[in-house]
Design an enzyme around this catalytic site. Structure first.
Site, mmCIF file in Angstrom:
data_model
loop_
_atom_site.group_PDB
_atom_site.id
_atom_site.type_symbol
_atom_site.label_atom_id
_atom_site.label_comp_id
_atom_site.label_asym_id
_atom_site.label_seq_id
_atom_site.Cartn_x
_atom_site.Cartn_y
_atom_site.Cartn_z
ATOM 1 N N LEU A 52 0.741 -1.063 -0.182
ATOM 2 C CA LEU A 52 -0.044 -0.494 -0.168
ATOM 3 C C LEU A 52 1.021 0.970 0.071
ATOM 4 C CD1 LEU A 52 -2.396 1.780 0.120
ATOM 5 C CD2 LEU A 52 -3.065 0.796 3.014
ATOM 6 N N ALA A 99 2.897 -1.088 9.186
ATOM 7 C CA ALA A 99 2.330 -1.813 10.599
ATOM 8 C C ALA A 99 3.303 -3.344 11.127
ATOM 9 C CB ALA A 99 1.427 -2.215 10.217
ATOM 10 N N THR A 116 2.143 -6.779 10.440
ATOM 11 C CA THR A 116 1.442 -8.179 9.391
ATOM 12 C C THR A 116 1.329 -8.824 9.338
ATOM 13 O OG1 THR A 116 2.651 -7.713 7.316
ATOM 14 C CG2 THR A 116 1.203 -6.085 8.457
ATOM 15 N N TYR A 153 -2.824 -9.773 16.726
ATOM 16 C CA TYR A 153 -2.444 -8.557 15.906
ATOM 17 C C TYR A 153 -3.857 -7.560 15.677
ATOM 18 C CZ TYR A 153 -3.020 -5.903 10.332
ATOM 19 O OH TYR A 153 -3.018 -5.708 9.677
ATOM 20 N N LYS A 207 -4.139 -3.410 16.277
ATOM 21 C CA LYS A 207 -5.044 -2.437 15.361
ATOM 22 C C LYS A 207 -5.857 -2.061 16.142
ATOM 23 C CE LYS A 207 -2.990 -1.854 11.770
ATOM 24 N NZ LYS A 207 -2.151 -0.972 11.179
ATOM 25 N N TRP A 259 -8.073 -8.276 3.431
ATOM 26 C CA TRP A 259 -7.792 -8.886 1.973
ATOM 27 C C TRP A 259 -6.424 -7.670 0.366
ATOM 28 C CZ3 TRP A 259 -12.254 -13.615 0.372
ATOM 29 C CH2 TRP A 259 -12.369 -13.478 1.441
#
Length: 285
Positions: free
Chosen positions: A12, A60, A62, A125, A129, A150
């Site tokens: 991203l 992050a 992940t 996780y 978050k 996803w």
């Protein structure tokens, strides 16, 4: 407008920098090589030197399963690091866009989750978050919290690329079919985040590509569109036990985008088709 994007080496972050650059926006992508999210002083020094108007926080921890074995590190990065960035944004009066996840919800039932529905993460996780979200809400007034699920993009590993790789050596694959959600193409999401960065329509949003599917359906469509002759056999999650519990329902309502006047992302099938073309164009399949 100056924009700082964390996690530039990820799927991203990479696409956010590309989209903002295309728009002629002054943007800088950073990674852990520039500063650690958990080192407040170093992060503050770096960010103050650039003095962004907007911080898009894509970085992050992940590794969902590994987080069950190192919860302190996951919490330090996703919650503590986000708190650090939020505090720095407050000090320089910068907007913050925090990327969160469907994992903050319990993942039960079949309804679409609205942004303010009760939370109940089922793994380390997801809790980390959610704690990051809480820090952003506590510290800032000018923020966007954007939950996604996803994720797939050109600059990293993801489920689709794993399926394509397995198709090189397998003609039959078993894939989970009792987890339902929506894929999110980072190239499409980056357009929305760039739009948000230039707006003042603050709040909590869900942003995935339109439509829902199971992992098995996503795999099947991947093989169909790419011309791979692979048979997908649907199986329950119990066939693939994991350290971290996964949500069975990751349906996220996007009505929040409509109310704020933001455009929804295209359908996941359309996104998948364009993603496969992007992979082919870059000689990655």
């Amino acid at each position: 407008m100056n924009v700082l994007v964390t996690g530039v080496t990820g799927q991203l972050g990479h696409d956010c920098v590309a989209e903002l650059t295309k728009r002629g926006v002054a943007v800088r992508g950073v990674s852990s090589r520039d500063f650690s999210l958990t080192d407040f002083d170093r992060a503050r020094e770096y960010i103050l030197s650039y003095h962004p108007d907007v911080v898009i926080h894509c970085a992050a921890y992940t590794a969902v399963d590994r987080a069950e074995e190192e919860p302190e590190l996951c919490e330090a990065v996703n919650a503590g690091g986000t708190r650090n960035l939020a505090e720095i944004c407050r000090r320089i009066d910068a907007k913050m866009i925090y990327i969160s996840t469907d994992y903050v919800f319990p993942g039960s039932g079949e309804d679409f989750y609205e942004p303010e529905d009760p939370k109940g993460p089922k793994n380390v996780y997801g809790r980390s978050k959610l704690h990051g979200e809480e820090a952003v809400r506590e510290i800032l007034e000018r923020f966007f919290i954007v939950r996604i699920s996803w994720v797939f993009g050109i600059h990293g590993n993801n489920f689709i690329r794993t399926m394509l790789r397995l198709s090189e050596t397998h003609r039959e694959l078993t894939v989970v079919d009792d987890q339902v959600g929506s894929p999110t193409y980072t190239k499409d999401l980056a357009v929305l985040l760039a739009d948000m960065s230039g707006s003042e329509r603050y709040g909590v949003y869900h942003a995935t590509n339109e439509g829902v599917c199971s992992w098995a359906e996503l795999a099947g469509e991947t093989f169909r569109l790419s011309g791979r002759q692979v048979t997908v056999t649907p199986v329950p999650s119990s066939a693939y036990p994991t350290r971290a519990e996964r949500p069975q329902n990751s349906r996220l309502s996007k009505d929040c985008l409509d109310r704020a006047g933001f455009a929804r992302l295209p359908s996941w099938q359309d996104a998948l088709k364009r993603y496969l073309a992007e992979l082919q164009q870059n000689h990655m399949i």
